[in-house]
Design a protein around this motif. Structure first.
Motif, short mmCIF file in Angstrom:
data_model
loop_
_atom_site.label_atom_id
_atom_site.label_comp_id
_atom_site.label_asym_id
_atom_site.label_seq_id
_atom_site.Cartn_x
_atom_site.Cartn_y
_atom_site.Cartn_z
N ALA A 176 11.38 -11.87 0.23
CA ALA A 176 11.69 -10.53 -0.29
C ALA A 176 11.72 -9.54 0.87
O ALA A 176 10.84 -9.53 1.72
N LYS A 177 12.74 -8.71 0.89
CA LYS A 177 12.87 -7.73 1.95
C LYS A 177 13.27 -6.40 1.33
O LYS A 177 14.27 -6.30 0.61
N ILE A 178 12.43 -5.39 1.55
CA ILE A 178 12.70 -4.05 1.00
C ILE A 178 12.93 -3.11 2.16
O ILE A 178 12.11 -3.00 3.08
N ILE A 179 14.06 -2.43 2.14
CA ILE A 179 14.42 -1.51 3.22
C ILE A 179 14.41 -0.09 2.66
O ILE A 179 15.09 0.20 1.66
N ALA A 180 13.61 0.77 3.27
CA ALA A 180 13.52 2.16 2.84
C ALA A 180 14.55 3.00 3.59
O ALA A 180 14.89 2.71 4.74
N PRO A 181 15.06 4.03 2.94
CA PRO A 181 16.00 4.93 3.64
C PRO A 181 15.31 5.60 4.82
O PRO A 181 14.08 5.70 4.86
N PRO A 182 16.05 6.05 5.79
CA PRO A 182 15.45 6.72 6.96
C PRO A 182 14.58 7.91 6.53
O PRO A 182 14.98 8.71 5.69
N GLY A 183 13.38 7.97 7.10
CA GLY A 183 12.47 9.07 6.78
C GLY A 183 11.59 8.83 5.57
O GLY A 183 10.77 9.69 5.21
N ALA A 218 6.77 2.43 -1.39
CA ALA A 218 5.58 2.41 -2.24
C ALA A 218 5.92 1.70 -3.54
O ALA A 218 6.94 2.02 -4.16
N LEU A 219 5.12 0.74 -3.94
CA LEU A 219 5.36 -0.02 -5.15
C LEU A 219 4.30 0.32 -6.19
O LEU A 219 3.11 0.41 -5.87
N ARG A 220 4.70 0.48 -7.41
CA ARG A 220 3.78 0.76 -8.50
C ARG A 220 3.71 -0.46 -9.42
O ARG A 220 4.73 -0.90 -9.96
N CYS A 221 2.50 -1.00 -9.58
CA CYS A 221 2.31 -2.18 -10.43
C CYS A 221 2.27 -1.76 -11.90
O CYS A 221 1.63 -0.78 -12.26
N ARG A 222 2.94 -2.51 -12.73
CA ARG A 222 2.93 -2.24 -14.16
C ARG A 222 1.64 -2.72 -14.83
O ARG A 222 1.30 -2.29 -15.92
N ARG A 223 0.93 -3.62 -14.18
CA ARG A 223 -0.34 -4.12 -14.71
C ARG A 223 -1.23 -4.52 -13.53
O ARG A 223 -0.77 -4.64 -12.40
N ALA A 224 -2.53 -4.71 -13.82
CA ALA A 224 -3.46 -5.06 -12.77
C ALA A 224 -3.18 -6.47 -12.24
O ALA A 224 -2.86 -7.37 -13.00
#
Length: 223
Positions: A12-19, A23-29
């Motif tokens: 899995a590779k997540i690329i954020a826009p410049p600047g 941050a990931l928000r979990c739907r459950r514990a």
């Protein structure tokens, strides 16, 4: 069953826009997160209250329910292990009732009368309940290289500060101090669980945790 690992050959590779930062928000514990234990406890508290159990003030994970006949059911929870006790004349039947109630919320495997729980062996008869920890104690003896040590009539010597006659008792080095603290910690757990006969010796030795000496190390080996 929840598998937290990715499938084979998956990346899995997540690329954020410049600047920006990702941050990931979990739907459950998820097991391992800081709040997972608290959320699991809150979930269990809600379920136990639905079946008329109430948490006792003395412990966060022990619940009590009083039946119409005046008998009391107790349920102790450690992570995903339940321990059920009842003052009813038919405790096995009461346990079956509680298990059936919990099956509406959990996938439960009922193991029957308790034989071992959290490393503690339990033997029951009509007159008594005996608790012991032979496996844990044997593991500690092997861990601290004490399998061949001679036994003592009393686990405590009279003079803990006795040394070889020098002005100051011999302090242990860093490795020896760590080993001493580990021994005392194991003894405290054993004494609090099922061996009150070594409670005094264990608590007395705990006074030397900050600056353990060679005589204190010899003493803890006797216990």
């Amino acid at each position: 069953h929840l598998s937290l690992g990715p499938p084979p050959l998956y990346q899995a590779k997540i690329i954020a826009p410049p600047g920006f930062k990702v941050a990931l928000r979990c739907r459950r514990a998820i097991n391992g997160l800081k709040q997972s234990g608290r959320l699991w406890w809150k979930t269990n508290l809600d379920i136990m209250e639905r079946i008329k159990f109430h948490r006792i003030d003395a412990s966060w994970s022990v619940y009590r329910r009083i039946r119409e006949d005046g008998s009391i059911d107790l349920a102790g929870l450690f992570v995903d292990d339940f321990l059920l006790l009842s003052s009813s004349p038919s405790p096995a039947a009461c346990a079956e009732i509680v298990v059936d109630e919990l099956r509406g919320f959990y996938d439960i495997r009922f193991l029957g009368p308790i034989k071992t729980f959290l490393g503690v062996n339990v033997e029951q008869d009509e007159k008594s309940i005996t608790m012991s920890m032979p496996l844990y104690i044997a593991t500690c003896l092997e861990r601290f290289d004490l399998l061949g040590i001679y036994t003592k009539k009393s686990p405590m010597i009279i003079d803990l500060d006795k040394h070889d006659g020098s002005d100051e008792p011999e302090l242990l080095d860093r490795e020896g101090s760590s080993n001493f603290r580990s021994m005392v910690g194991a003894l405290l757990f054993i004494s609090n669980t099922c061996r009150p006969d070594v409670a005094f010796a264990s608590s007395f030795l705990a006074r030397s945790m900050a600056s353990p000496t060679s005589s204190a190390l010899d003493t803890v080996k006797c216990v």
